[in-house]
Design an enzyme around this catalytic site. Structure first.
Site, PDB file in Angstrom:
ATOM      1  N   GLU A 108      -4.619   2.336  -4.427  1.00 14.26           N
ATOM      2  CA  GLU A 108      -3.115   2.442  -4.326  1.00 14.26           C
ATOM      3  C   GLU A 108      -2.530   1.059  -3.921  1.00 14.26           C
ATOM      4  O   GLU A 108      -1.390   1.108  -3.358  1.00 14.26           O
ATOM      5  CB  GLU A 108      -2.612   3.644  -3.590  1.00 14.26           C
ATOM      6  CG  GLU A 108      -3.146   3.520  -2.053  1.00 14.26           C
ATOM      7  CD  GLU A 108      -4.481   4.105  -1.681  1.00 14.26           C
ATOM      8  OE1 GLU A 108      -4.677   4.303  -0.593  1.00 14.26           O
ATOM      9  OE2 GLU A 108      -5.463   4.350  -2.605  1.00 14.26           O
TER      10      GLU A 108
ATOM     11  N   ASP B  51       1.003  -1.111   0.147  1.00 10.85           N
ATOM     12  CA  ASP B  51       0.034  -0.071  -0.142  1.00 10.85           C
ATOM     13  C   ASP B  51       1.069   1.140   0.097  1.00 10.85           C
ATOM     14  O   ASP B  51       1.963   1.428   0.925  1.00 10.85           O
ATOM     15  CB  ASP B  51      -0.900   0.090   1.262  1.00 10.85           C
ATOM     16  CG  ASP B  51      -1.804   1.170   1.167  1.00 10.85           C
ATOM     17  OD1 ASP B  51      -2.780   0.971   0.426  1.00 10.85           O
ATOM     18  OD2 ASP B  51      -1.571   2.078   1.884  1.00 10.85           O
ATOM     19  N   ILE B  52       0.526   2.265  -0.811  1.00 10.29           N
ATOM     20  CA  ILE B  52       1.456   3.331  -1.222  1.00 10.29           C
ATOM     21  C   ILE B  52       1.054   4.397   0.189  1.00 10.29           C
ATOM     22  O   ILE B  52      -0.091   4.589   0.436  1.00 10.29           O
ATOM     23  CB  ILE B  52       1.142   4.213  -2.441  1.00 10.29           C
ATOM     24  CG1 ILE B  52       1.303   3.093  -3.443  1.00 10.29           C
ATOM     25  CG2 ILE B  52       2.000   5.546  -2.339  1.00 10.29           C
ATOM     26  CD1 ILE B  52       1.053   3.845  -4.854  1.00 10.29           C
TER      27      ILE B  52
END
Length: 585
Positions: free
Chosen positions: A510, A467-468
């Protein structure tokens, strides 16, 4: 009479040799004139102005008991010669500028050899009836045959019976492939040869005849023509110069026409048979292609069919994507020659010619100095919606490939190109279904399918879920367009760190993932940390990622859902502990 004079002057020109004396010259001419006109005797009389009469200068005769007069007073007396056998006289006056200077006298035992009437045994009507009867029986034989070789052999047999003393040739427009023991030749059409009578007769379809004085032979050329064209020329060569009657020439023309019709009939039969065989072969070939939509198998089928049908020595496939015109590739299914530097260079050369001219290459004597030793070359376009290319077919011998082979190769490659296009479209459609549009990573559904397959067939695997970090801030500060670019940058790093068997995918938003089939948890942790470090160094604007890692083994008896939940829990823990880290569940 004028024709006789022309022939005499042509004979005289042959003997105008400085080495001949006057008497020797006239003696030689008298002998050749007698033979040329098939006369029983010939004599030259020279006009003597002092005696005001014609004096015998020389003569040649086949009648031992006949001696011509030494002196003749006037032209009328030439008709009153005494002879031991009935004879008809023919006179040819020879004038020089201001008056009569000499007379050539020809004597014929009967009327059957008069050159003026061009008669060759025309009194024998039964002989002509026999010839036309034989021609009728020959037509029945020829029209009952569908084999060109058999027809030509029977025509040669007929010529040997009709003209046993002549030399004869069948000059064909196409190579018959017969053995050299038959008098069959192929007409040549080089610049020098096209001036010959045989080439003129073939091109015009008009009968021709010539007397060759030096050879002392008569040559006859009759077109072998049908309704749709001329298929060759019948050449008859006499044993000596002969006059021919109009009826005899008409028979030669009719004989040649019969041969032309028989050849046309069998050629049409062969063409129709070839077309049926071609359609059958193309249909069978198409069924093979449609039965297998795997690109590698399709190219193998094409190569094997080309090698089998054309008896080529080398077959290659060269192509490039229009988006990368300088990146030209040779398919692995090509034969060995195209894996060499020379083969690759020659294939590129042919590809450029086809692209420039926008048409295929078909040559039996290909000129390419210094590039290759192959002289028979076929290069046929294979353009699809995804790339441009050519199929290259080679043989070292000249004129190895026939035009029919070339057209058949065109048909096969056209169908093969369609099959390749369909396969590429199918693969592209499949990729679009299983691929995320933005990142070009696999879709979540595809990821789940592959994990399920691996759990059924494999014995372990690892799922990495990324996950960004603080992605909302990127969108708020730079906008969603830059946010998409950041996701693409991270996705590119995932692909760089993935092997061919790994499954990089977009999980959603994301969140990204990689599944590592048949790997341990320790290998998964190493890959996850490698990706985390690259993202921190290479993204712009700079971002970090958090990662949760979980694994399954045969002993754990896990499901796909359980594996996802454990990776998601580990990711949540990484976020809670400060982000930019990898956590194992």
């Amino acid at each position: 009479m004028n024709n006789m004079k022309d022939d005499i002057y042509e004979l005289l020109s042959e003997f105008l040799n400085p080495s001949y004396g006057k008497k020797q010259l006239i003696n030689e001419v008298a002998v050749h004139v007698k033979e040329f006109f098939h006369a029983s005797f010939s004599a030259f009389y020279i006009f003597n102005e002092q005696c005001n009469s014609f004096q015998l200068y020389t003569y040649a005769t086949d009648i031992d008991t006949f001696i011509p007069k030494d002196r003749v007073k006037d032209m009328l007396e030439f008709h009153s010669f005494d002879s031991p056998v009935p004879m008809k006289m023919k006179m040819v006056p020879i004038t020089v500028f201001d008056g009569l200077k000499a007379v050539l006298l020809l004597g014929y035992v009967d009327d059957t050899s008069l050159h003026e009437e061009k008669v060759l045994d025309t009194s024998n009507q039964n002989h002509m009836e026999y010839e036309y009867g034989y021609l009728y029986r020959l037509s029945i034989q020829l029209f009952s045959e569908n084999n060109r070789d058999v027809i030509l052999k029977r025509v040669v047999e007929a010529l040997s019976k009709l003209y046993p003393d002549y030399t004869y040739y069948l000059l064909l427009s196409q190579d018959s492939g017969l053995s050299s023991d038959l008098p069959v030749k192929q007409i040549q059409f080089s610049d020098d040869v096209t001036k010959s009578l045989s080439a003129q007769v073939y091109m015009t379809g008009e009968f021709q005849m010539e007397n060759r004085i030096k050879e002392r032979r008569t040559y006859l050329y009759a077109p072998m023509s049908g309704k749709q064209g001329v298929y060759g020329v019948l050449q008859l060569i006499t044993d000596t110069i002969r006059p021919f009657s109009a009826s005899h020439l008409a028979f030669v023309k009719e004989f040649a026409r019969l041969v032309g019709i028989a050849l046309e009939r069998v050629i049409l039969y062969e063409n129709s048979k070839h077309q049926v065989e071609t359609l059958s072969l193309v249909n069978e070939f198409s069924q093979k292609l449609n039965a297998n939509l795997d690109l590698l198998e399709i190219i193998k089928i094409i190569k094997n069919e080309i090698l089998t049908i054309s008896h080529a020595e080398e077959v290659g496939f060269v192509y490039f994507r229009e988006s990368e015109p300088d990146y030209i590739k040779i398919r692995d299914e090509s034969t060995d020659y195209f894996r060499t530097e020379e083969g690759y260079s020659f294939a590129r050369y042919l590809l450029n010619i086809v692209l420039e001219n926008e048409e295929p290459i078909f040559s039996g004597m290909f000129e390419c100095e210094g590039r290759t030793d192959f002289q028979s070359v076929i290069a046929i376009p294979m353009d699809t919606a995804f790339h441009k290319g050519v199929a290259v077919i080679l043989h070292q011998n000249r004129y190895h490939f026939t035009f029919q082979t070339f057209k058949l190769m065109e048909a096969l490659i056209q169908h093969a190109t369609l099959a390749v296009t369909n396969t590429l479209l199918k693969d592209e459609l499949h990729r679009s279904v299983i691929t995320d549009y933005l990142t070009k990573l696999y879709s979540r559904n595809y990821l789940e399918e592959k994990i399920n397959e691996n759990m059924e067939k494999g014995n372990r695997g690892v799922l990495l879920l990324f996950d960004i970090d603080n992605f909302k801030n990127i969108n708020d500060q730079y906008g969603h367009h830059v946010g998409d670019q950041v996701i693409q940058q991270v996705a590119h790093i995932l692909k760089e760190c993935s092997r061919e068997k790994d499954i990089p995918a977009r999980w959603g938003g994301e969140e990204l993932a990689i599944y590592l089939p048949d790997e341990s948890i320790h290998f998964g942790l190493d890959i996850a940390n490698k990706i985390r470090e690259k993202v921190q160094r290479k993204t712009n604007p700079n971002v970090t990622v958090s990662c949760g890692v979980s694994a399954w083994t045969e002993e754990s008896n896990d499901t796909t859902v359980e594996l996802f939940l454990r990776s998601d829990q580990a990711l949540y823990e990484a976020k809670s502990l400060g982000k930019n880290r990898v956590i194992q569940n």
